[in-house]
Design a protein around this motif. Structure first.
Motif, PDB file in Angstrom:
ATOM      1  N   ALA A 177       7.871  10.053  14.771  1.00  0.00           N
ATOM      2  CA  ALA A 177       7.131   8.790  14.854  1.00  0.00           C
ATOM      3  C   ALA A 177       5.645   9.038  15.068  1.00  0.00           C
ATOM      4  CB  ALA A 177       7.699   7.925  15.976  1.00  0.00           C
ATOM      5  N   ALA A 178       5.320   9.993  15.937  1.00  0.00           N
ATOM      6  CA  ALA A 178       3.914  10.314  16.182  1.00  0.00           C
ATOM      7  C   ALA A 178       3.268  10.916  14.948  1.00  0.00           C
ATOM      8  CB  ALA A 178       3.805  11.272  17.364  1.00  0.00           C
ATOM      9  N   ARG A 179       4.018  11.758  14.257  1.00  0.00           N
ATOM     10  CA  ARG A 179       3.474  12.400  13.056  1.00  0.00           C
ATOM     11  C   ARG A 179       3.123  11.380  11.986  1.00  0.00           C
ATOM     12  NH1 ARG A 179       7.720  15.577  11.718  1.00  0.00           N
ATOM     13  NH2 ARG A 179       8.237  14.675   9.684  1.00  0.00           N
ATOM     14  N   ILE A 180       3.987  10.401  11.795  1.00  0.00           N
ATOM     15  CA  ILE A 180       3.701   9.363  10.810  1.00  0.00           C
ATOM     16  C   ILE A 180       2.510   8.524  11.264  1.00  0.00           C
ATOM     17  CG2 ILE A 180       4.600   7.301   9.680  1.00  0.00           C
ATOM     18  CD1 ILE A 180       7.406   8.542   9.960  1.00  0.00           C
ATOM     19  N   ALA A 181       2.495   8.159  12.551  1.00  0.00           N
ATOM     20  CA  ALA A 181       1.414   7.313  13.074  1.00  0.00           C
ATOM     21  C   ALA A 181       0.056   7.991  12.963  1.00  0.00           C
ATOM     22  CB  ALA A 181       1.709   6.949  14.524  1.00  0.00           C
ATOM     23  N   LEU A 182       0.036   9.314  13.021  1.00  0.00           N
ATOM     24  CA  LEU A 182      -1.217  10.065  12.983  1.00  0.00           C
ATOM     25  C   LEU A 182      -1.544  10.597  11.586  1.00  0.00           C
ATOM     26  CD1 LEU A 182      -0.758  12.079  16.319  1.00  0.00           C
ATOM     27  CD2 LEU A 182      -2.179  10.052  15.948  1.00  0.00           C
ATOM     28  N   ASP A 183      -0.730  10.270  10.604  1.00  0.00           N
ATOM     29  CA  ASP A 183      -0.939  10.789   9.256  1.00  0.00           C
ATOM     30  C   ASP A 183      -2.258  10.241   8.688  1.00  0.00           C
ATOM     31  OD1 ASP A 183      -0.694  10.797   6.190  1.00  0.00           O
ATOM     32  OD2 ASP A 183       1.057  11.956   6.794  1.00  0.00           O
ATOM     33  N   PRO A 184      -3.117  11.104   8.163  1.00  0.00           N
ATOM     34  CA  PRO A 184      -4.425  10.653   7.652  1.00  0.00           C
ATOM     35  C   PRO A 184      -4.324   9.597   6.561  1.00  0.00           C
ATOM     36  CG  PRO A 184      -4.392  13.046   7.867  1.00  0.00           C
ATOM     37  CD  PRO A 184      -2.986  12.576   8.107  1.00  0.00           C
ATOM     38  N   ARG A 185      -3.268   9.621   5.777  1.00  0.00           N
ATOM     39  CA  ARG A 185      -3.128   8.628   4.705  1.00  0.00           C
ATOM     40  C   ARG A 185      -2.922   7.229   5.272  1.00  0.00           C
ATOM     41  NH1 ARG A 185       1.487  12.124   1.881  1.00  0.00           N
ATOM     42  NH2 ARG A 185       1.834  12.457   4.119  1.00  0.00           N
ATOM     43  N   VAL A 186      -2.175   7.152   6.364  1.00  0.00           N
ATOM     44  CA  VAL A 186      -1.987   5.860   7.026  1.00  0.00           C
ATOM     45  C   VAL A 186      -3.283   5.446   7.721  1.00  0.00           C
ATOM     46  CG1 VAL A 186      -0.648   4.599   8.754  1.00  0.00           C
ATOM     47  CG2 VAL A 186       0.471   6.353   7.357  1.00  0.00           C
ATOM     48  N   LEU A 187      -3.906   6.390   8.402  1.00  0.00           N
ATOM     49  CA  LEU A 187      -5.137   6.086   9.142  1.00  0.00           C
ATOM     50  C   LEU A 187      -6.275   5.687   8.212  1.00  0.00           C
ATOM     51  CD1 LEU A 187      -5.077   8.940  11.818  1.00  0.00           C
ATOM     52  CD2 LEU A 187      -4.417   6.548  12.122  1.00  0.00           C
ATOM     53  N   LEU A 235       0.862  -1.171   0.000  1.00  0.00           N
ATOM     54  CA  LEU A 235       0.000   0.000   0.000  1.00  0.00           C
ATOM     55  C   LEU A 235       0.904   1.228   0.000  1.00  0.00           C
ATOM     56  CD1 LEU A 235      -2.374  -1.196   2.857  1.00  0.00           C
ATOM     57  CD2 LEU A 235      -2.913  -1.247   0.407  1.00  0.00           C
ATOM     58  N   THR A 236       0.768   2.089  -0.974  1.00  0.00           N
ATOM     59  CA  THR A 236       1.611   3.282  -1.050  1.00  0.00           C
ATOM     60  C   THR A 236       0.975   4.412  -0.254  1.00  0.00           C
ATOM     61  OG1 THR A 236       2.477   2.653  -3.218  1.00  0.00           O
ATOM     62  CG2 THR A 236       2.685   4.963  -2.576  1.00  0.00           C
ATOM     63  N   VAL A 237       1.691   4.908   0.753  1.00  0.00           N
ATOM     64  CA  VAL A 237       1.159   5.991   1.586  1.00  0.00           C
ATOM     65  C   VAL A 237       1.958   7.282   1.446  1.00  0.00           C
ATOM     66  CG1 VAL A 237      -0.032   4.566   3.286  1.00  0.00           C
ATOM     67  CG2 VAL A 237       2.399   5.015   3.585  1.00  0.00           C
ATOM     68  N   PHE A 238       3.258   7.180   1.112  1.00  0.00           N
ATOM     69  CA  PHE A 238       4.090   8.374   0.962  1.00  0.00           C
ATOM     70  C   PHE A 238       4.826   8.312  -0.380  1.00  0.00           C
ATOM     71  CE2 PHE A 238       4.412   7.682   5.721  1.00  0.00           C
ATOM     72  CZ  PHE A 238       3.444   8.631   6.031  1.00  0.00           C
ATOM     73  N   SER A 239       5.062   9.467  -0.961  1.00  0.00           N
ATOM     74  CA  SER A 239       5.839   9.526  -2.200  1.00  0.00           C
ATOM     75  C   SER A 239       7.303   9.222  -1.903  1.00  0.00           C
ATOM     76  CB  SER A 239       5.728  10.912  -2.825  1.00  0.00           C
ATOM     77  OG  SER A 239       6.419  11.870  -2.031  1.00  0.00           O
ATOM     78  N   ALA A 240       8.056   8.927  -2.953  1.00  0.00           N
ATOM     79  CA  ALA A 240       9.480   8.656  -2.785  1.00  0.00           C
ATOM     80  C   ALA A 240      10.195   9.868  -2.188  1.00  0.00           C
ATOM     81  CB  ALA A 240      10.089   8.275  -4.132  1.00  0.00           C
ATOM     82  N   ALA A 245      -6.115   8.484  17.792  1.00  0.00           N
ATOM     83  CA  ALA A 245      -5.718   8.981  16.483  1.00  0.00           C
ATOM     84  C   ALA A 245      -6.895   9.453  15.651  1.00  0.00           C
ATOM     85  CB  ALA A 245      -4.957   7.886  15.719  1.00  0.00           C
ATOM     86  N   ARG A 246      -8.050   8.828  15.838  1.00  0.00           N
ATOM     87  CA  ARG A 246      -9.222   9.151  15.014  1.00  0.00           C
ATOM     88  C   ARG A 246     -10.469   8.633  15.714  1.00  0.00           C
ATOM     89  NH1 ARG A 246      -9.169   7.834   8.639  1.00  0.00           N
ATOM     90  NH2 ARG A 246      -7.952   9.763   8.723  1.00  0.00           N
ATOM     91  N   GLY A 247     -11.552   9.396  15.604  1.00  0.00           N
ATOM     92  CA  GLY A 247     -12.824   8.940  16.165  1.00  0.00           C
ATOM     93  C   GLY A 247     -12.896   9.146  17.663  1.00  0.00           C
ATOM     94  N   GLN A 248     -13.543   8.206  18.342  1.00  0.00           N
ATOM     95  CA  GLN A 248     -13.782   8.326  19.783  1.00  0.00           C
ATOM     96  C   GLN A 248     -13.414   7.030  20.485  1.00  0.00           C
ATOM     97  OE1 GLN A 248     -17.987   9.293  19.863  1.00  0.00           O
ATOM     98  NE2 GLN A 248     -17.567  11.494  19.794  1.00  0.00           N
TER      99      GLN A 248
END
Length: 292
Positions: A75-85, A29-34, A242-245
């Motif tokens: 690490a937190a920024r990547i974990a919370l990135d909307p594309r990953v979520l 699954l591609t989430v970030f560009s090169a 990270a998202r929702g409740q």
């Protein structure tokens, strides 16, 4: 007729979600560009350079390998990135929490491996389906560099017996390995380009070989839960919403760090490490330094 909101590029299709639950994993699954991935890697490697000799309470490698999201904003920024979520939501639903984030790094031409194992064996959460690990490649993950190997359909097993080897070349906390023989032909090689991600279930048997390539093999493993998961061994456990409740309140909520290794973040890190150690080191016959 009401309009359906468009799905993001990384949101899973129904077929992809079904494939995950059938196989116990899904990739690539591609989430970030090169380019973005190269920038993330550069930020991580600058951090390593700047902080390796710093007067931190614990070795830098411990902070990278255990709960990096509590002390390393990257690490937190990547974990919370909307594309990953968006991809994770296809497995866990709209309510998502980050339980841990860990950098797994194998230097070029080294013998470090990850023994074949099931993640849930040591999490203290039983055989809950309410979890998924996202593994994001920050450098090429190939057979030569020691990419992960998954055993298709193995998540349909219960938690199997494991042995603690305490091998110096095994990157896991106690060198744990599932106590069954896994044939080479039963392994699916999870090759990923930088910026690509795999998802896997916590009961899926998986591991990885040594890095025989010319480059470091760098990956970030993010463990996600939905609120139905529950810690059954430790007295308390922690998660970052990270998202929702969170309608269950099974986990103490933590916030992402504001900057690298702040005094407040380091104190929280020690509290979480101490409380989680009851589950993560449960049953160990020797000390487990990462959680001790």
């Amino acid at each position: 007729m009401p309009q359906t909101a468009p799905k993001s590029e990384t949101a899973l299709t129904a077929a992809q979600s079904a494939q995950y639950w059938e196989d116990g994993f899904l990739f690539p699954l591609t989430v970030f560009s090169a380019q973005e991935t190269a920038e993330i890697r550069a930020e991580l490697e600058q951090l390593e350079q700047d902080w390796l000799a710093a007067d931190l309470p614990l070795p830098l490698n411990t902070y990278k390998r255990v709960n990096a999201h509590l002390v390393i904003p990257l690490a937190a920024r990547i974990a919370l990135d909307p594309r990953v979520l968006d991809a994770v939501e296809g497995i866990l639903g709209p309510d998502i929490m980050v339980w841990s984030a860990e950098f797994f790094i194998k230097e070029a031409h080294t013998d470090h491996t990850v023994g074949m194992h099931q993640d849930l064996t040591y999490w203290g959460m039983g055989e809950t389906p309410d979890q998924v690990t996202a593994w994001i490649a920050l450098s090429p993950a190939t057979v030569a560099s020691g990419c992960m190997d998954f055993v298709q359909g193995s998540h349909k097993n219960p938690i199997l017996p494991h042995n603690d080897t305490y091998s110096e070349t095994n990157l896991l906390s106690r060198g744990q390995e599932v106590a069954v023989d896994v044939a080479e032909e039963d392994k699916t090689h999870i090759e990923l380009a930088p910026g690509q991600m795999s998802l896997h279930h916590g009961l899926t048997i998986h591991g990885s070989g040594p890095n025989r390539s010319e480059d470091r093999r760098i990956g970030l493993a993010i463990r996600y839960l939905n609120p139905n998961a529950k810690q059954l061994v430790a007295d308390r456990d922690y998660a970052m919403l990270a998202r929702g409740q969170d309608g269950q309140s099974n986990f103490v909520h933590v916030e992402p760090p504001s900057h690298l290794f702040s005094e407040r973040a380091l104190a929280l890190y020690e509290q979480v490490r101490r409380d989680q150690s009851k589950a993560l080191a449960d049953g160990a016959k020797s000390a487990v330094p990462l959680y001790g």
